[in-house]
Design a protein around this motif. Sequence first.
Motif, short mmCIF file in Angstrom:
data_model
loop_
_atom_site.label_atom_id
_atom_site.label_comp_id
_atom_site.label_asym_id
_atom_site.label_seq_id
_atom_site.Cartn_x
_atom_site.Cartn_y
_atom_site.Cartn_z
N PRO A 1 -23.95 0.91 107.05
CA PRO A 1 -23.33 0.89 105.72
C PRO A 1 -23.08 2.30 105.22
N ALA A 2 -21.95 2.51 104.56
CA ALA A 2 -21.57 3.85 104.11
C ALA A 2 -22.56 4.40 103.09
N GLN A 3 -23.08 3.56 102.20
CA GLN A 3 -24.03 4.05 101.20
C GLN A 3 -25.33 4.52 101.86
N GLU A 4 -25.75 3.83 102.90
CA GLU A 4 -26.93 4.26 103.64
C GLU A 4 -26.69 5.62 104.27
N ALA A 5 -25.49 5.84 104.79
CA ALA A 5 -25.16 7.13 105.39
C ALA A 5 -25.14 8.22 104.34
N PHE A 6 -24.57 7.93 103.16
CA PHE A 6 -24.56 8.94 102.10
C PHE A 6 -25.98 9.34 101.71
N LEU A 7 -26.86 8.38 101.56
CA LEU A 7 -28.24 8.70 101.17
C LEU A 7 -28.92 9.56 102.23
N ALA A 8 -28.62 9.31 103.51
CA ALA A 8 -29.19 10.14 104.58
C ALA A 8 -28.67 11.57 104.47
N LEU A 9 -27.39 11.73 104.20
CA LEU A 9 -26.82 13.07 104.03
C LEU A 9 -27.44 13.78 102.83
N GLU A 10 -27.55 13.06 101.73
CA GLU A 10 -28.11 13.67 100.52
C GLU A 10 -29.55 14.10 100.75
N ARG A 11 -30.34 13.24 101.40
CA ARG A 11 -31.74 13.61 101.68
C ARG A 11 -31.81 14.87 102.53
N HIS A 12 -30.98 14.93 103.54
CA HIS A 12 -30.99 16.09 104.42
C HIS A 12 -30.65 17.37 103.66
N LEU A 13 -29.61 17.33 102.86
CA LEU A 13 -29.19 18.53 102.15
C LEU A 13 -30.27 19.01 101.18
N ARG A 14 -30.85 18.10 100.43
CA ARG A 14 -31.86 18.51 99.44
C ARG A 14 -33.13 19.00 100.13
N ALA A 15 -33.46 18.42 101.28
CA ALA A 15 -34.67 18.84 101.99
C ALA A 15 -34.49 20.19 102.67
N ASN A 16 -33.24 20.58 102.92
CA ASN A 16 -33.00 21.81 103.68
C ASN A 16 -32.33 22.92 102.86
N ALA A 17 -32.28 22.76 101.54
CA ALA A 17 -31.67 23.81 100.70
C ALA A 17 -32.47 25.11 100.85
N ASP B 1 -16.95 9.55 97.51
CA ASP B 1 -16.19 8.40 97.97
C ASP B 1 -16.83 7.86 99.24
N THR B 2 -16.88 6.55 99.37
CA THR B 2 -17.41 5.94 100.58
C THR B 2 -16.46 4.85 101.06
N GLY B 3 -16.45 4.62 102.36
CA GLY B 3 -15.66 3.54 102.94
C GLY B 3 -16.40 2.96 104.13
N GLU B 4 -16.32 1.65 104.28
CA GLU B 4 -17.10 0.98 105.32
C GLU B 4 -16.41 1.01 106.68
N ALA B 5 -17.22 1.04 107.73
CA ALA B 5 -16.73 0.91 109.10
C ALA B 5 -16.31 -0.54 109.35
N PHE B 6 -15.66 -0.76 110.49
CA PHE B 6 -15.12 -2.10 110.76
C PHE B 6 -15.10 -2.37 112.26
N LEU B 7 -15.50 -3.57 112.65
CA LEU B 7 -15.37 -4.07 114.02
C LEU B 7 -14.60 -5.38 113.97
#
Length: 473
Positions: free
Chosen positions: A349-365, A377-383
């Motif tokens: 899910p795109a929101q899950e990916a955003f939260l992972a990115l945000e956690r990484h950035l704040r932890a590594n500032a 902005d977020t958009g979902e993947a598709f199969l």
Amino acid sequence: MTDTPETPVTTRDAVADAAVRTAVENGLPTTIADLTALVRIPSVSWSAFDPAAVEASAEKVAELVRGLGVFESVEVTRSAIEGSEQPGQPAVLATRAARNGRPTVLLYAHHDVQPPGNDAEWESAPFEPTVRGDRLYGRGAADDKAGIMAHIASIRALVETSGPDFELGLAMFIEGEEEFGSRSFANFLADNREALEADVIIVADSNNWDIDTPALTIGLRGNVTFRLTVTTLDHASHSGMFGGAVPDAMLATIRLIATMHAEDGSVAVEGLTSHEQQTPEYSEEQLRLETGLLDGVATIGHGSILNRIWAQPTVTVTGIDAPSVDNASNTLSPSISIRISSRVAPGQPAQEAFLALERHLRANAPWGARLEIDDIDTGEAFLVDTSGWAVAEARSAMADAWGKEPVDVGVGGSIPFIADLVRVFPKAQILVTGVEDPDSRAHSPNESLHLGVFKRSVLSEALLLARLNMRGE
């Protein structure tokens, strides 16, 4: 909407197929002339550009759709941007009801385009369509005004071969803000759900394998984009006086972004996932040819090349607000903003990916730099579910039009609104087709459309519509 049984393939009529081929061939000069007229309209949907051009583009598309003479309703309409009362960009909506148990097909494309970028990098003006060799150059010539004209031309061929009183149901949705995040898309579906409901949805906004081989897109990555602002000072300071003791925002930004990739260039953000899938053969030589990767510059990542492109996450800095080289002074920058674009592997899910990115950035500032993340902005993947009768019909039409069996492909890019289509129309079969080839350079300077690919793509869709018009006989 009909409950057409899932039989494998519609009965073929060689005479009817030949008539469709002739209609597409005879109509090609008019189709290309109409396409060039559309390309001349600079319909960039981004907020910094003139919205009047997008309005003019929508009106031109509506004029072409009305000229088909087959739709019961054609309108230029808008819906509100999600979470706002502000209207989105204009879209064209047209409808025609099915009769006698025939299926209904929704045809999607978008009439907005990317900004042209630096005009100096274009060999001809971006909004002056120009033919060189077997390619038509211009912004939107491939992405996605050719998709619009593929729909228009295929309906023209259907009218010529079956008459205007054909029984196939049709809806057409030509969006006006796909390149700006489709921010009113979900509301547009809600506002026009009944008009858009269909058995089959054809999204003409993807690629072919090469100029001789068609492709059906069965997988798309999702996306996360946002602005990251890194701040270390409350005002600029002299770099000579204080450099070496005070971390400036540029240094902090560079250091932070470097933490997001491993030594081999693959993404090193905990929580971003990959998708396991088989991929066709694709060489490094082909990658270099199609991307312009310079000799001596290594590829990045691990696994097969297509798995890296189709099924693994990415993190890319696509823009930066910082002092230009010409305006550089001996100053420690207090604040730097960058635009991050991350592609999300199918299955996450795109929101899950955003939260992972945000956690990484704040932890590594670094050095306690202050971070602000906004404009998200977020958009979902598709199969794609490839088991339905519409996929079989599309593959057959492509094989007949191109003289080659289509390749099932994933795409590294994103078409986030497809997830909305699946959510609102769960019973519809979605076909992601395209008029582009690996050298179309969509979003880049010198975007172009291969005219042979375009002709075969039009013929594929025209054959498909003609056969669906006979489905059930």
